[in-house]
Motif scaffolding. Structure first.
Motif, PDB file in Angstrom:
ATOM      1  N   ARG A  62     -63.760 -83.715 -39.112  1.00 33.96           N
ATOM      2  CA  ARG A  62     -64.282 -84.292 -37.874  1.00 33.96           C
ATOM      3  C   ARG A  62     -64.213 -83.296 -36.713  1.00 33.96           C
ATOM      4  O   ARG A  62     -65.154 -83.185 -35.920  1.00 33.96           O
ATOM      5  N   ALA A  63     -63.102 -82.570 -36.620  1.00 29.68           N
ATOM      6  CA  ALA A  63     -62.981 -81.563 -35.559  1.00 29.68           C
ATOM      7  C   ALA A  63     -64.013 -80.455 -35.755  1.00 29.68           C
ATOM      8  O   ALA A  63     -64.631 -79.982 -34.788  1.00 29.68           O
ATOM      9  N   LEU A  64     -64.211 -80.029 -37.001  1.00 27.16           N
ATOM     10  CA  LEU A  64     -65.187 -78.977 -37.299  1.00 27.16           C
ATOM     11  C   LEU A  64     -66.603 -79.452 -37.003  1.00 27.16           C
ATOM     12  O   LEU A  64     -67.420 -78.705 -36.439  1.00 27.16           O
ATOM     13  N   ALA A  65     -66.905 -80.708 -37.368  1.00 34.44           N
ATOM     14  CA  ALA A  65     -68.242 -81.256 -37.130  1.00 34.44           C
ATOM     15  C   ALA A  65     -68.545 -81.325 -35.638  1.00 34.44           C
ATOM     16  O   ALA A  65     -69.657 -80.989 -35.197  1.00 34.44           O
ATOM     17  N   LEU A  66     -67.555 -81.739 -34.849  1.00 35.26           N
ATOM     18  CA  LEU A  66     -67.753 -81.798 -33.405  1.00 35.26           C
ATOM     19  C   LEU A  66     -67.900 -80.396 -32.819  1.00 35.26           C
ATOM     20  O   LEU A  66     -68.715 -80.174 -31.913  1.00 35.26           O
ATOM     21  N   ALA A  67     -67.132 -79.450 -33.329  1.00 37.38           N
ATOM     22  CA  ALA A  67     -67.245 -78.056 -32.876  1.00 37.38           C
ATOM     23  C   ALA A  67     -68.657 -77.535 -33.123  1.00 37.38           C
ATOM     24  O   ALA A  67     -69.246 -76.860 -32.266  1.00 37.38           O
TER      25      ALA A  67
END
Length: 331
Positions: free
Chosen positions: A307-312
């Protein structure tokens, strides 16, 4: 536990694994730099393995502290080799790689914990069971220039720490992302500002810079019943709340100040909770051992890392879209 990578951060992990000796036996490490491997093996009196395959075959858990482009192959290899995995952030380079690792983790029934170490920052831990439901979040992560890490955008280098935190605190789906950024000293954006809107109405405004004249890591949370300030660099937190004058809910610990308002007298209560000093990297490694031993979910799961990577990636795409709209300089 076997360690993959003994660069700057890898050496810190090596020391922390040894500090966590009640949970792990460090069997050794592998590093592609043979000179570095020989030096570390002698300095720390620990075995240097000749290949990742050899290390994985001898391990129950593998700690991956290598450059991001190598994460996917090494984590996949470790999972297929029957190991649980701790992998430093970001989880992978691409979302497709991250999705494949999620499926493989589920298929092999092995835990993968992602190294979003700020989850274990004393300033955040000090909040304890305080109800956090922010309407507005403001985060600043500023760093003085360091050539290490400039091969990626500041979003993946620095901002991703705060992305993980706000996704955890907001506990909601992202509705919209707007962002702008500038490459100053490298080929990738060195300073980025992002506005993130959540489906429930909360908004987060984040700034990350690696060209600042000073270091700063602050997160501020605003909600109807509280203002919460987190200084992740100084590892301090402050909680400010407003109570009715004669409320029985005013905590005994903390400072109180009277305030005249249009609705009558109120009490401002200021608390600076303290979780005590912690070794955050040691703590996150120990939390993985606890999850493995007791069958609990990882503190920062592979899904959290995704999720953090997708938002990044959404933020980086928004930066690129915004740059295309700007007038281009003429020669």
């Amino acid at each position: 536990m076997g360690l993959l990578g003994v660069g700057h951060l890898g050496k810190i992990h090596l020391k922390c694994i040894r500090l966590a000796r009640a949970h792990y036996d460090l069997i050794g490490f592998y590093d592609a730099d043979t000179d570095m491997a020989r030096h570390v093996a002698a300095e720390f009196n620990v075995k240097a393995y000749d290949s990742p395959e050899e290390l994985i075959a001898a391990s129950d858990v593998v700690d991956v502290v290598t450059p991001t482009p190598t994460h996917f192959a090494l984590v996949k290899q470790a999972l297929l080799g029957g190991c649980h995995v701790f992998v430093e952030k970001p989880l992978t380079e691409t979302l497709e790689e991250a999705k494949e690792l999620i499926e493989l983790s589920r298929k092999t029934r092995k835990l993968v914990q992602v190294g979003h170490v700020e989850r274990f920052n004393p300033a955040l831990l000090a909040l304890g069971d305080l109800t956090v439901k922010p309407y507005f979040i403001e985060a600043h992560r500023l760093a003085m220039f360091n050539p290490r890490g400039v091969d990626v955008s500041v979003v993946l280098d620095l901002m991703i720490h705060d992305l993980d935190i706000i996704l955890k605190l907001a506990d909601d789906e992202v509705a919209d992302v707007r962002a702008s950024g500038v490459a100053v000293l490298s080929d990738q954006p060195d300073i980025v500002n992002a506005r993130i809107e959540f489906k429930g109405g909360a908004v987060a405004n984040l700034t990350a810079s690696r060209i600042s004249l000073k270091n700063m890591r602050k997160v501020r949370l605003f909600q109807p019943d509280a203002y919460i300030s987190l200084d992740l660099l100084e590892k301090e937190s402050q909680v400010v709340r407003l109570f009715e004058q004669n409320s029985k809910d005013i905590p005994a610990v903390g400072q109180q100040f009277p305030l005249d308002t249009p609705k009558g007298k109120r009490i401002i209560h200021v608390d600076q909770p303290d979780s005590g000093p912690v070794n955050a990297i040691q703590m996150e490694l120990e939390s993985l051992a606890d999850s493995i031993t007791n069958g609990k979910p990882a503190a920062v799961s592979i899904e959290d890392g995704y999720r953090a990577l997708a938002l990044a990636h959404r933020i980086m795409e928004a930066v690129n879209d915004n740059q295309r709209k700007l007038p281009q300089p003429t020669v």
